[in-house]
Design a protein around this motif. Structure first.
Motif, PDB file in Angstrom:
ATOM      1  N   LEU A  23      54.530  27.728  56.994  1.00 41.52           N
ATOM      2  CA  LEU A  23      54.407  27.735  55.534  1.00 41.52           C
ATOM      3  C   LEU A  23      53.971  26.225  54.973  1.00 41.52           C
ATOM      4  CD1 LEU A  23      57.460  29.867  54.598  1.00 41.52           C
ATOM      5  CD2 LEU A  23      55.043  30.505  54.453  1.00 41.52           C
ATOM      6  N   LYS A  24      54.462  25.285  55.649  1.00 47.37           N
ATOM      7  CA  LYS A  24      54.126  23.811  55.172  1.00 47.37           C
ATOM      8  C   LYS A  24      52.643  23.888  55.488  1.00 47.37           C
ATOM      9  CE  LYS A  24      58.559  21.643  55.176  1.00 47.37           C
ATOM     10  NZ  LYS A  24      59.399  20.576  56.220  1.00 47.37           N
ATOM     11  N   GLY A  25      52.174  24.233  56.626  1.00 43.86           N
ATOM     12  CA  GLY A  25      50.703  24.044  56.957  1.00 43.86           C
ATOM     13  C   GLY A  25      49.929  24.776  55.842  1.00 43.86           C
ATOM     14  N   TYR A  26      50.540  25.887  55.561  1.00 44.21           N
ATOM     15  CA  TYR A  26      49.507  26.898  54.493  1.00 44.21           C
ATOM     16  C   TYR A  26      49.532  26.000  53.121  1.00 44.21           C
ATOM     17  CZ  TYR A  26      49.238  30.722  57.677  1.00 44.21           C
ATOM     18  OH  TYR A  26      49.372  31.365  58.814  1.00 44.21           O
ATOM     19  N   LEU A  27      50.649  25.335  52.806  1.00 44.50           N
ATOM     20  CA  LEU A  27      50.836  24.816  51.691  1.00 44.50           C
ATOM     21  C   LEU A  27      49.699  23.536  51.662  1.00 44.50           C
ATOM     22  CD1 LEU A  27      54.443  24.486  50.799  1.00 44.50           C
ATOM     23  CD2 LEU A  27      52.595  25.351  49.186  1.00 44.50           C
ATOM     24  N   THR A  28      49.902  22.725  52.777  1.00 46.91           N
ATOM     25  CA  THR A  28      48.764  21.607  52.852  1.00 46.91           C
ATOM     26  C   THR A  28      47.496  21.921  52.791  1.00 46.91           C
ATOM     27  OG1 THR A  28      50.464  20.540  54.315  1.00 46.91           O
ATOM     28  CG2 THR A  28      48.102  19.921  54.792  1.00 46.91           C
ATOM     29  N   ALA A  29      47.044  23.130  53.462  1.00 45.72           N
ATOM     30  CA  ALA A  29      45.904  23.476  53.302  1.00 45.72           C
ATOM     31  C   ALA A  29      45.240  23.896  51.929  1.00 45.72           C
ATOM     32  CB  ALA A  29      45.685  24.879  54.060  1.00 45.72           C
ATOM     33  N   ALA A  30      46.229  24.780  51.083  1.00 47.64           N
ATOM     34  CA  ALA A  30      46.159  25.028  49.757  1.00 47.64           C
ATOM     35  C   ALA A  30      46.057  23.812  48.878  1.00 47.64           C
ATOM     36  CB  ALA A  30      47.370  26.219  49.374  1.00 47.64           C
ATOM     37  N   ILE A  31      46.792  22.996  49.130  1.00 41.62           N
ATOM     38  CA  ILE A  31      46.733  21.512  48.182  1.00 41.62           C
ATOM     39  C   ILE A  31      45.364  21.021  48.638  1.00 41.62           C
ATOM     40  CG2 ILE A  31      47.468  19.200  47.874  1.00 41.62           C
ATOM     41  CD1 ILE A  31      50.493  20.602  48.556  1.00 41.62           C
ATOM     42  N   ALA A  32      45.064  20.857  49.978  1.00 35.10           N
ATOM     43  CA  ALA A  32      43.622  20.411  50.087  1.00 35.10           C
ATOM     44  C   ALA A  32      42.521  20.998  49.304  1.00 35.10           C
ATOM     45  CB  ALA A  32      43.391  20.203  51.567  1.00 35.10           C
ATOM     46  N   TYR A  33      42.434  22.258  49.318  1.00 33.64           N
ATOM     47  CA  TYR A  33      41.710  23.145  48.589  1.00 33.64           C
ATOM     48  C   TYR A  33      41.522  22.768  47.087  1.00 33.64           C
ATOM     49  CZ  TYR A  33      38.909  26.790  46.651  1.00 33.64           C
ATOM     50  OH  TYR A  33      38.031  27.919  46.059  1.00 33.64           O
ATOM     51  N   ALA A  34      42.801  22.827  46.501  1.00 36.78           N
ATOM     52  CA  ALA A  34      43.048  22.555  45.109  1.00 36.78           C
ATOM     53  C   ALA A  34      42.395  21.035  44.547  1.00 36.78           C
ATOM     54  CB  ALA A  34      44.493  22.803  44.594  1.00 36.78           C
ATOM     55  N   GLU A  35      42.617  20.294  45.640  1.00 40.17           N
ATOM     56  CA  GLU A  35      42.146  18.702  45.234  1.00 40.17           C
ATOM     57  C   GLU A  35      40.442  18.700  45.451  1.00 40.17           C
ATOM     58  OE1 GLU A  35      45.918  16.043  46.629  1.00 40.17           O
ATOM     59  OE2 GLU A  35      44.280  16.658  48.185  1.00 40.17           O
ATOM     60  N   SER A  36      40.006  19.476  46.502  1.00 44.03           N
ATOM     61  CA  SER A  36      38.603  19.384  46.517  1.00 44.03           C
ATOM     62  C   SER A  36      37.974  20.435  45.446  1.00 44.03           C
ATOM     63  CB  SER A  36      38.396  20.066  47.975  1.00 44.03           C
ATOM     64  OG  SER A  36      36.873  20.521  47.967  1.00 44.03           O
ATOM     65  N   TYR A  37      38.568  21.439  44.990  1.00 46.27           N
ATOM     66  CA  TYR A  37      37.897  22.265  43.996  1.00 46.27           C
ATOM     67  C   TYR A  37      37.980  21.551  42.739  1.00 46.27           C
ATOM     68  CZ  TYR A  37      36.927  26.416  41.177  1.00 46.27           C
ATOM     69  OH  TYR A  37      36.351  27.367  40.508  1.00 46.27           O
TER      70      TYR A  37
END
Length: 103
Positions: A23-37
């Protein structure tokens, strides 16, 4: 991260800790996507508070990653072929609210 992990687990109705690293890995990916977007520097949400709309988008996206690990289904709503598309549309709409619009 721990606060977001707790909210993500509540959203997924998970009470165990067996999947916490996943779940932490998925959160890290989702946060990275948010920052990029949102066109903000990588790591911004490690330093500053995440707006509520962005937090909701991150939780929704991480939930989607968890529920559709093979990447081909809509997770819990797998019987609806448009479910995955709707998740991404909703996430992007939420992220747009805090986007740094650049020309």
């Amino acid at each position: 991260m721990e606060s977001l992990l707790l909210k993500l687990k509540q959203n997924l109705i998970i009470e165990h800790s067996a999947d916490d690293a996943l779940l932490k890995g998925y959160l890290t990916a989702a946060i990275a996507y948010a920052e990029s977007y949102q066109h903000i520097p990588e790591g911004t949400y490690k330093e500053t508070a995440m707006p509520a709309t962005t937090e909701q988008a991150v939780i929704m996206l991480a939930s989607h990653f968890y529920e559709s690990r093979d990447g081909s289904t809509g997770g819990f709503f797998a019987d609806n072929p448009q479910a995955a598309t709707q998740v991404w549309n909703t996430v992007n709409l939420l992220l747009r609210l805090d986007r740094d619009w650049k020309v």
